[in-house]
Scaffold this active site. Structure first.
Site, PDB file in Angstrom:
ATOM      1  N   ASP A 141       6.971  85.981  36.316  1.00 56.62           N
ATOM      2  CA  ASP A 141       7.321  84.567  36.182  1.00 56.62           C
ATOM      3  C   ASP A 141       8.667  84.445  35.491  1.00 56.62           C
ATOM      4  O   ASP A 141       8.739  84.424  34.266  1.00 56.62           O
ATOM      5  CB  ASP A 141       6.274  83.838  35.336  1.00 56.62           C
ATOM      6  CG  ASP A 141       4.859  84.077  35.844  1.00 56.62           C
ATOM      7  OD1 ASP A 141       4.320  85.170  35.582  1.00 56.62           O
ATOM      8  OD2 ASP A 141       4.329  83.194  36.510  1.00 56.62           O
TER       9      ASP A 141
ATOM     10  N   GLY B 292      -3.265  83.983  35.913  1.00 53.61           N
ATOM     11  CA  GLY B 292      -2.802  84.580  34.663  1.00 53.61           C
ATOM     12  C   GLY B 292      -3.929  84.549  33.639  1.00 53.61           C
ATOM     13  O   GLY B 292      -4.599  85.550  33.374  1.00 53.61           O
ATOM     14  N   SER B 293      -4.179  83.365  33.091  1.00 54.62           N
ATOM     15  CA  SER B 293      -5.205  83.221  32.038  1.00 54.62           C
ATOM     16  C   SER B 293      -6.574  83.706  32.492  1.00 54.62           C
ATOM     17  O   SER B 293      -7.316  84.298  31.705  1.00 54.62           O
ATOM     18  CB  SER B 293      -5.316  81.743  31.629  1.00 54.62           C
ATOM     19  OG  SER B 293      -4.049  81.205  31.395  1.00 54.62           O
TER      20      SER B 293
ATOM     21  N   GLY C  97      -1.991  78.637  31.506  1.00 56.89           N
ATOM     22  CA  GLY C  97      -3.115  77.965  30.872  1.00 56.89           C
ATOM     23  C   GLY C  97      -3.210  76.475  31.098  1.00 56.89           C
ATOM     24  O   GLY C  97      -3.897  75.760  30.363  1.00 56.89           O
TER      25      GLY C  97
ATOM     26  N   GLY D 158       6.139  76.307  34.257  1.00 57.55           N
ATOM     27  CA  GLY D 158       6.751  76.499  32.941  1.00 57.55           C
ATOM     28  C   GLY D 158       5.831  77.191  31.960  1.00 57.55           C
ATOM     29  O   GLY D 158       6.289  77.917  31.076  1.00 57.55           O
ATOM     30  N   PHE D 159       4.526  76.990  32.145  1.00 57.24           N
ATOM     31  CA  PHE D 159       3.601  77.555  31.168  1.00 57.24           C
ATOM     32  C   PHE D 159       2.281  77.965  31.838  1.00 57.24           C
ATOM     33  O   PHE D 159       1.892  77.387  32.855  1.00 57.24           O
ATOM     34  CB  PHE D 159       3.294  76.533  30.054  1.00 57.24           C
ATOM     35  CG  PHE D 159       4.524  76.072  29.324  1.00 57.24           C
ATOM     36  CD1 PHE D 159       5.203  74.933  29.743  1.00 57.24           C
ATOM     37  CD2 PHE D 159       5.041  76.814  28.265  1.00 57.24           C
ATOM     38  CE1 PHE D 159       6.362  74.515  29.105  1.00 57.24           C
ATOM     39  CE2 PHE D 159       6.196  76.400  27.610  1.00 57.24           C
ATOM     40  CZ  PHE D 159       6.858  75.246  28.033  1.00 57.24           C
TER      41      PHE D 159
ATOM     42  N   ASP E 126      -0.637  78.935  42.778  1.00 59.18           N
ATOM     43  CA  ASP E 126      -0.320  79.447  41.444  1.00 59.18           C
ATOM     44  C   ASP E 126      -0.416  78.322  40.426  1.00 59.18           C
ATOM     45  O   ASP E 126       0.255  77.305  40.547  1.00 59.18           O
ATOM     46  CB  ASP E 126       1.109  80.016  41.454  1.00 59.18           C
ATOM     47  CG  ASP E 126       1.557  80.504  40.084  1.00 59.18           C
ATOM     48  OD1 ASP E 126       2.747  80.826  39.950  1.00 59.18           O
ATOM     49  OD2 ASP E 126       0.725  80.550  39.151  1.00 59.18           O
ATOM     50  N   GLY E 127      -1.335  78.542  39.448  1.00 55.80           N
ATOM     51  CA  GLY E 127      -1.445  77.584  38.352  1.00 55.80           C
ATOM     52  C   GLY E 127      -2.864  77.082  38.195  1.00 55.80           C
ATOM     53  O   GLY E 127      -3.359  76.362  39.064  1.00 55.80           O
TER      54      GLY E 127
ATOM     55  N   HIS F 262       8.950  85.427  40.871  1.00 51.02           N
ATOM     56  CA  HIS F 262       8.859  83.976  41.050  1.00 51.02           C
ATOM     57  C   HIS F 262       9.982  83.368  40.231  1.00 51.02           C
ATOM     58  O   HIS F 262       9.893  83.288  39.010  1.00 51.02           O
ATOM     59  CB  HIS F 262       7.477  83.487  40.574  1.00 51.02           C
ATOM     60  CG  HIS F 262       7.313  81.999  40.646  1.00 51.02           C
ATOM     61  ND1 HIS F 262       6.258  81.356  40.031  1.00 51.02           N
ATOM     62  CD2 HIS F 262       8.051  81.031  41.255  1.00 51.02           C
ATOM     63  CE1 HIS F 262       6.362  80.044  40.260  1.00 51.02           C
ATOM     64  NE2 HIS F 262       7.445  79.829  40.994  1.00 51.02           N
TER      65      HIS F 262
ATOM     66  N   SER G 245      -0.309  87.087  37.312  1.00 51.80           N
ATOM     67  CA  SER G 245       0.876  86.636  36.588  1.00 51.80           C
ATOM     68  C   SER G 245       0.954  87.386  35.262  1.00 51.80           C
ATOM     69  O   SER G 245      -0.054  87.501  34.566  1.00 51.80           O
ATOM     70  CB  SER G 245       0.766  85.132  36.297  1.00 51.80           C
ATOM     71  OG  SER G 245       1.605  84.783  35.208  1.00 51.80           O
TER      72      SER G 245
HETATM   73  C1  DX5 Z   1       3.580  78.381  35.839  1.00 54.67           C
HETATM   74  C2  DX5 Z   1       3.241  79.835  35.732  1.00 54.67           C
HETATM   75  C3  DX5 Z   1       1.735  79.978  35.754  1.00 54.67           C
HETATM   76  C4  DX5 Z   1       1.263  81.394  35.765  1.00 54.67           C
HETATM   77  C5  DX5 Z   1      -0.249  81.432  35.879  1.00 54.67           C
HETATM   78  O1  DX5 Z   1       4.895  78.200  35.540  1.00 54.67           O
HETATM   79  O2  DX5 Z   1       3.835  80.512  36.812  1.00 54.67           O
HETATM   80  O3  DX5 Z   1       1.262  79.324  36.891  1.00 54.67           O
HETATM   81  O4  DX5 Z   1       1.847  82.012  36.847  1.00 54.67           O
HETATM   82  O5  DX5 Z   1      -0.786  80.700  34.835  1.00 54.67           O
HETATM   83  P1  DX5 Z   1      -2.353  80.403  34.699  1.00 54.67           P
HETATM   84  O6  DX5 Z   1      -3.077  81.241  35.717  1.00 54.67           O
HETATM   85  O7  DX5 Z   1      -2.673  80.807  33.301  1.00 54.67           O
HETATM   86  O8  DX5 Z   1      -2.512  78.951  34.972  1.00 54.67           O
END
Ligand code: DX5
Length: 236
Positions: A35, A197-198, A145, A142-143, A175-176, A66, A8
């Site tokens: 994203d 992502g993180s 981490g 939405g975010f 994802d997430g 996405h 991500s």
């Molecule tokens: C949610 C985002 C996150 C991102 C990954 O809206 O789409 O899931 O892709 O975030 P991490 O891997 O940092 O949870």
């Protein structure tokens, strides 16, 4: 099945996106997830197709969009023109999901559908035949981490069972909150595509982080496929 690792771009430095996508490719990640957020479907706002297009020429790896947006239909062609070979829409955002997925395929891209944590698998039962990728959100979108929702593993397992029962060629992505401690549970439940992502950004060596995630997913997938019968280990 070799796990597919997707990065991500949400944690990337948006002032240095060209540099960061090149680092993702050097690290051996398989695909990049863009994203896209509209500030309505989710409480955050990110970027449009022109930003994706500006990075297309920097790397050769696959791009997936996405779309965390209300009513994705009007802009579907723009994501494909920007260089995305997979377009993922949310079931919750489409009034006519079957038509939207068909439209993505008509544009020459692979069609993905995402489910928020509160949305049951039944919401996509009648469109799996025109789906190339099923994305099960393991956070509320939405975010980055956020904390991984292990309660989604039953939905992941149910999706894996349905895909296998119907003999469908559908990628099952999560994802997430995907990281070294959570990827084993998602892999054991049946996911084969992992978006992080993180867990990939923020450190010194993205290659090592990517390798560790892929290894953890591979080991967990193999362990889940191997079980014991009469004292002997049997691989399904
Ligand atoms: C949610 C985002 C996150 C991102 C990954 O809206 O789409 O899931 O892709 O975030 P991490 O891997 O940092 O949870």
């Amino acid at each position: 099945m070799t796990p597919i690792l997707v990065a991500s771009v949400l944690p990337a430095d948006f002032a240095e996106l060209g540099r960061d996508v090149a680092e993702i490719e050097r690290a051996g990640v398989d695909r990049i997830q863009w994203d896209v957020m509209d500030g309505r479907f989710v409480p955050n706002l990110t970027f449009g197709p022109d930003v994706i297009a500006s990075c297309r020429g920097r790397v050769s790896m696959g791009f997936e969009a996405h779309l965390m947006v209300e009513d994705p239909d009007p802009m579907l062609p723009r994501w494909v023109e920007a260089g995305c070979d997979i377009v993922i829409v949310h079931a919750e955002a489409c009034r006519h999901l079957h038509r939207t997925l068909s439209s993505i395929r008509d544009l020459g891209a692979r069609a993905g559908v995402a489910l928020n944590p509160a949305t049951p698998l039944a919401a996509v039962a009648d469109v799996l035949d025109i789906t190339d990728l099923l994305l099960i959100m393991t956070v509320n979108p939405g975010f980055g981490g956020q904390r991984y929702l292990a309660s989604m593993e039953s939905k992941i397992a149910a999706a894996r069972a349905e895909i296998d029962r119907r003999g469908m060629d559908i990628e099952l992505e999560v994802d997430g909150g995907i990281g070294p401690l959570t990827i084993p549970g998602a892999a054991a439940a049946g996911a084969d595509v992992f978006c992080a992502g993180s867990a990939l950004f923020g450190g010194t060596n993205m290659t090592e982080r990517a390798d560790a995630l892929r290894t953890a997913a591979t080991v967990a997938t193999a362990a889940a496929a191997t079980h014991e019968i009469n004292g002997r280990l049997v691989t399904r």
